[in-house]
Scaffold this motif. Structure first.
Motif, PDB file in Angstrom:
ATOM      1  N   SER A   1       0.827  -1.201   0.000  1.00 36.18           N
ATOM      2  CA  SER A   1       0.000   0.000   0.000  1.00 36.18           C
ATOM      3  C   SER A   1       0.866   1.258   0.000  1.00 36.18           C
ATOM      4  N   ARG A   2       1.978   1.229   0.731  1.00 36.18           N
ATOM      5  CA  ARG A   2       2.880   2.386   0.732  1.00 36.18           C
ATOM      6  C   ARG A   2       3.438   2.644  -0.664  1.00 36.18           C
ATOM      7  N   ARG A   3       3.750   1.571  -1.384  1.00 35.95           N
ATOM      8  CA  ARG A   3       4.273   1.721  -2.744  1.00 35.95           C
ATOM      9  C   ARG A   3       3.222   2.334  -3.664  1.00 35.95           C
ATOM     10  N   ILE A   4       1.993   1.823  -3.586  1.00 35.13           N
ATOM     11  CA  ILE A   4       0.922   2.306  -4.462  1.00 35.13           C
ATOM     12  C   ILE A   4       0.617   3.778  -4.206  1.00 35.13           C
ATOM     13  N   VAL A   5       0.528   4.144  -2.924  1.00 30.10           N
ATOM     14  CA  VAL A   5       0.206   5.534  -2.588  1.00 30.10           C
ATOM     15  C   VAL A   5       1.372   6.460  -2.929  1.00 30.10           C
ATOM     16  N   ARG A   6       2.598   5.984  -2.743  1.00 28.37           N
ATOM     17  CA  ARG A   6       3.759   6.804  -3.086  1.00 28.37           C
ATOM     18  C   ARG A   6       3.783   7.119  -4.577  1.00 28.37           C
ATOM     19  N   ILE A   7       3.458   6.113  -5.408  1.00 27.14           N
ATOM     20  CA  ILE A   7       3.406   6.339  -6.860  1.00 27.14           C
ATOM     21  C   ILE A   7       2.397   7.444  -7.172  1.00 27.14           C
ATOM     22  N   ALA A   8       1.229   7.379  -6.537  1.00 28.35           N
ATOM     23  CA  ALA A   8       0.180   8.371  -6.795  1.00 28.35           C
ATOM     24  C   ALA A   8       0.617   9.763  -6.366  1.00 28.35           C
ATOM     25  N   ARG A   9       1.201   9.867  -5.180  1.00 26.52           N
ATOM     26  CA  ARG A   9       1.621  11.180  -4.677  1.00 26.52           C
ATOM     27  C   ARG A   9       2.757  11.766  -5.514  1.00 26.52           C
ATOM     28  N   ASP A  10       3.726  10.922  -5.851  1.00 28.64           N
ATOM     29  CA  ASP A  10       4.859  11.408  -6.648  1.00 28.64           C
ATOM     30  C   ASP A  10       4.401  11.861  -8.023  1.00 28.64           C
ATOM     31  N   TRP A  11       3.528  11.084  -8.643  1.00 28.35           N
ATOM     32  CA  TRP A  11       3.047  11.415  -9.987  1.00 28.35           C
ATOM     33  C   TRP A  11       2.223  12.697  -9.963  1.00 28.35           C
ATOM     34  N   ALA A  12       1.396  12.875  -8.909  1.00 27.75           N
ATOM     35  CA  ALA A  12       0.587  14.088  -8.792  1.00 27.75           C
ATOM     36  C   ALA A  12       1.474  15.326  -8.704  1.00 27.75           C
ATOM     37  N   ARG A  13       2.581  15.216  -7.951  1.00 27.67           N
ATOM     38  CA  ARG A  13       3.520  16.341  -7.851  1.00 27.67           C
ATOM     39  C   ARG A  13       4.239  16.574  -9.184  1.00 27.67           C
ATOM     40  N   GLU A  14       4.659  15.471  -9.790  1.00 35.43           N
ATOM     41  CA  GLU A  14       5.377  15.565 -11.071  1.00 35.43           C
ATOM     42  C   GLU A  14       4.522  16.230 -12.144  1.00 35.43           C
ATOM     43  N   GLN A  15       3.226  15.865 -12.172  1.00 36.61           N
ATOM     44  CA  GLN A  15       2.316  16.404 -13.185  1.00 36.61           C
ATOM     45  C   GLN A  15       1.720  17.757 -12.780  1.00 36.61           C
ATOM     46  N   GLN A  16       1.948  18.133 -11.520  1.00 32.49           N
ATOM     47  CA  GLN A  16       1.368  19.381 -10.981  1.00 32.49           C
ATOM     48  C   GLN A  16      -0.148  19.406 -11.181  1.00 32.49           C
ATOM     49  N   LEU A  17      -0.775  18.302 -10.793  1.00 29.39           N
ATOM     50  CA  LEU A  17      -2.230  18.211 -10.904  1.00 29.39           C
ATOM     51  C   LEU A  17      -2.884  19.187  -9.933  1.00 29.39           C
ATOM     52  N   PRO A  18      -3.827  19.979 -10.404  1.00 32.31           N
ATOM     53  CA  PRO A  18      -4.443  20.988  -9.534  1.00 32.31           C
ATOM     54  C   PRO A  18      -5.521  20.450  -8.597  1.00 32.31           C
ATOM     55  N   HIS A  19      -6.065  19.259  -8.896  1.00 35.53           N
ATOM     56  CA  HIS A  19      -7.168  18.732  -8.092  1.00 35.53           C
ATOM     57  C   HIS A  19      -6.782  17.361  -7.524  1.00 35.53           C
ATOM     58  N   VAL A  20      -6.151  17.369  -6.365  1.00 37.09           N
ATOM     59  CA  VAL A  20      -5.711  16.143  -5.699  1.00 37.09           C
ATOM     60  C   VAL A  20      -6.267  16.155  -4.275  1.00 37.09           C
ATOM     61  N   TYR A  21      -6.949  15.068  -3.897  1.00 37.73           N
ATOM     62  CA  TYR A  21      -7.538  14.958  -2.561  1.00 37.73           C
ATOM     63  C   TYR A  21      -6.985  13.708  -1.902  1.00 37.73           C
ATOM     64  N   ASP A  22      -6.119  13.926  -0.937  1.00 38.84           N
ATOM     65  CA  ASP A  22      -5.345  12.853  -0.325  1.00 38.84           C
ATOM     66  C   ASP A  22      -5.886  12.532   1.066  1.00 38.84           C
ATOM     67  N   SER A  23      -6.489  11.350   1.200  1.00 40.75           N
ATOM     68  CA  SER A  23      -6.930  10.832   2.500  1.00 40.75           C
ATOM     69  C   SER A  23      -7.980  11.702   3.165  1.00 40.75           C
ATOM     70  N   VAL A  24      -8.861  12.307   2.364  1.00 38.99           N
ATOM     71  CA  VAL A  24      -9.932  13.134   2.947  1.00 38.99           C
ATOM     72  C   VAL A  24     -11.310  12.522   2.758  1.00 38.99           C
ATOM     73  N   GLY A  25     -11.368  11.331   2.154  1.00 39.72           N
ATOM     74  CA  GLY A  25     -12.651  10.676   1.972  1.00 39.72           C
ATOM     75  C   GLY A  25     -12.715   9.867   0.693  1.00 39.72           C
ATOM     76  N   ILE A  26     -13.864   9.234   0.493  1.00 35.51           N
ATOM     77  CA  ILE A  26     -14.083   8.365  -0.660  1.00 35.51           C
ATOM     78  C   ILE A  26     -14.377   9.201  -1.902  1.00 35.51           C
ATOM     79  N   CYS A  27     -13.797   8.820  -3.014  1.00 41.11           N
ATOM     80  CA  CYS A  27     -13.853   9.628  -4.235  1.00 41.11           C
ATOM     81  C   CYS A  27     -15.272  10.005  -4.640  1.00 41.11           C
ATOM     82  N   HIS A  28     -16.217   9.069  -4.544  1.00 39.36           N
ATOM     83  CA  HIS A  28     -17.580   9.326  -5.015  1.00 39.36           C
ATOM     84  C   HIS A  28     -18.307  10.345  -4.150  1.00 39.36           C
ATOM     85  N   VAL A  29     -17.785  10.596  -2.962  1.00 44.10           N
ATOM     86  CA  VAL A  29     -18.362  11.593  -2.062  1.00 44.10           C
ATOM     87  C   VAL A  29     -17.562  12.895  -2.132  1.00 44.10           C
TER      88      VAL A  29
END
Length: 432
Positions: free
Chosen positions: A85-113
């Motif tokens: 799980s640490r590997r999967i989440v690290r990939i997501a966080r690193d990629w979000a920073r690399e791409q400078q995605l403006p809409h990232v919600y980390d550990s604040v709830g379920i996506c559909h909500v």
């Protein structure tokens, strides 16, 4: 020609047809027609997104077509509990920073909500999600559905996706629900009647007095679980309730869409199933399918070990409020483990302010992180061999992690009532 004159010249159309015609840049589309649609929003999470998309994009040497239209939510493998799980989440966080995605919600709830709470989904939009419960967006009068990683790759590069225009099934609910009966009960009843594939590649539209009376969060439950019917989308025509939600979510007034054009015309070609909300009893789905549904009284002799209030279908603020009505001043039955995983930090914070979380804790609840958690089989929360009653959307064998658990699905009212009695219980009469 004015829009009014143009609409008058067109044949009667369903809400789904209108939404797809807009996305395809056409005046009219027909069921069975294949159209190429412009994507307004693409959502994915830590499980479905970067770990799958990044290597494919890298191999192609491709870039994201429009980063402002991409939303990434970390909700499946958080909080990280092992190396994988640490590997999967690290990939997501690193990629979000690399791409400078403006809409990232980390550990604040379920996506559909979280995504609708942040005002990303609005009437008239064409949206895709990297999750099978993405039809939740249809509650807002948007055309939204789940796609796989290969399709999402195409969207990421081109911003387009072809769609076969579906036929529409209208679920018309007259009258209003009784106290202690919810949208979850409506949905389980429909799935029980039509089966898991009863709406296969259909646009399921929920309408009628009972649907119009529902809050936005209750409507989201209907649209979310249209996936359990095999539907491509689960639509609800937008109205004043929708617009009030968008305003509360912070959508600027000058960006508010006009909901008046997003509805199914009276003479449109649809198949209608009629239901009476006033006669609906609380519903329970037995293992191992949401289609194994019957009235709650059928299961009155079933004892439970675990009561789970969580997931995008069962732990939103309205759901937490419902459970608190049952629990107030009482404690769960001896031997029953009550687990509560709020659907978002936003909803949990309001529930804290209203005293709802305190009621749940005093009843004996173990409060878990605001993530997908046990609904996605993550975290090992469900004991082997346990009999569970849960507010989740699915009860497939092994879905909640334990292959030997017997999982029953029900509304927050029914789950709470069952936790108090130690067996599956009708909540009507217990609602304060």
């Amino acid at each position: 020609m004015t829009n009014t004159a143009l609409n008058a010249a067109l044949p009667a159309r369903t809400l789904a047809q209108k939404l797809l015609a807009r996305a395809a840049g056409k005046s009219h589309v027909m069921p069975g027609e294949i159209v190429n649609c412009q994507v307004d929003l693409a959502m994915f999470h830590d499980s479905s997104g970067p770990r799958r998309l990044k290597p494919m994009l890298d191999e192609l040497g491709a870039t994201i077509w429009d980063k402002s239209k991409v939303v990434l939510v970390m909700d499946h493998y958080v909080p990280e509990q092992d190396d994988d799980s640490r590997r999967i989440v690290r990939i997501a966080r690193d990629w979000a920073r690399e791409q400078q995605l403006p809409h990232v919600y980390d550990s604040v709830g379920i996506c559909h909500v979280v995504v609708p709470q942040k005002g990303h989904i609005r009437p008239g939009m064409f949206c895709v999600g990297g999750d099978s419960h993405s039809p939740t967006g249809g509650a807002f009068g948007a055309y939204m559905f789940g796609i796989g990683s290969t399709e999402m790759l195409g969207v990421m590069v081109t911003g387009e996706l072809w769609v076969k225009v579906p036929h529409t099934l209208r679920m018309a609910w007259k009258n209003k629900l009784a106290a202690g009966v919810t949208a979850k009960d409506m949905m389980l009843h429909m799935i029980g009647q039509l089966g898991m594939n009863g709406g296969q590649y259909q646009a399921v539209e929920f309408c009628g007095e009972a649907v119009q009376a529902l809050s936005m969060q209750e409507r989201m439950t209907l649209s979310n679980m249209s996936a359990e019917m095999g539907a491509q989308v689960g639509l609800i025509a937008p109205d004043a309730t929708t617009m009030a939600w968008l305003a509360q979510a912070g959508v600027p007034e000058n960006e508010m869409p006009d909901p008046a054009e997003w509805f199914t015309d009276a003479d449109a070609d649809v198949t209608t199933h009629a239901y009476d909300a006033a006669t609906l009893a609380p519903q329970v789905a037995a293992p191992h399918s949401p289609a194994n549904t019957a009235g709650v009284g059928t299961f009155a002799e079933v004892s439970i070990d675990v009561a789970y209030i969580g997931a995008c279908t069962g732990a939103k603020l309205d759901d937490l409020r419902a459970a608190a009505q049952i629990f107030r001043g009482q404690q769960v039955a001896r031997g029953v483990r009550l687990m509560v995983a709020p659907a978002s930090q936003h909803d949990q914070q309001i529930a804290e302010q209203e005293g709802i979380m305190q009621v749940l804790r005093e009843a004996g609840a173990e409060v878990l992180p605001t993530t997908c958690g046990a609904c996605a089989g993550y975290g090992g929360s469900i004991p082997e061999g346990a009999t569970v009653i849960a507010t989740t959307a699915r009860n497939f064998k092994g879905r909640m992690g334990s292959a030997t658990a017997q999982v029953y699905l029900a509304s927050p009212y029914t789950v709470a009532a069952s936790a108090l009695r130690g067996r599956i219980t009708d909540p009507r009469g217990m609602v304060l």
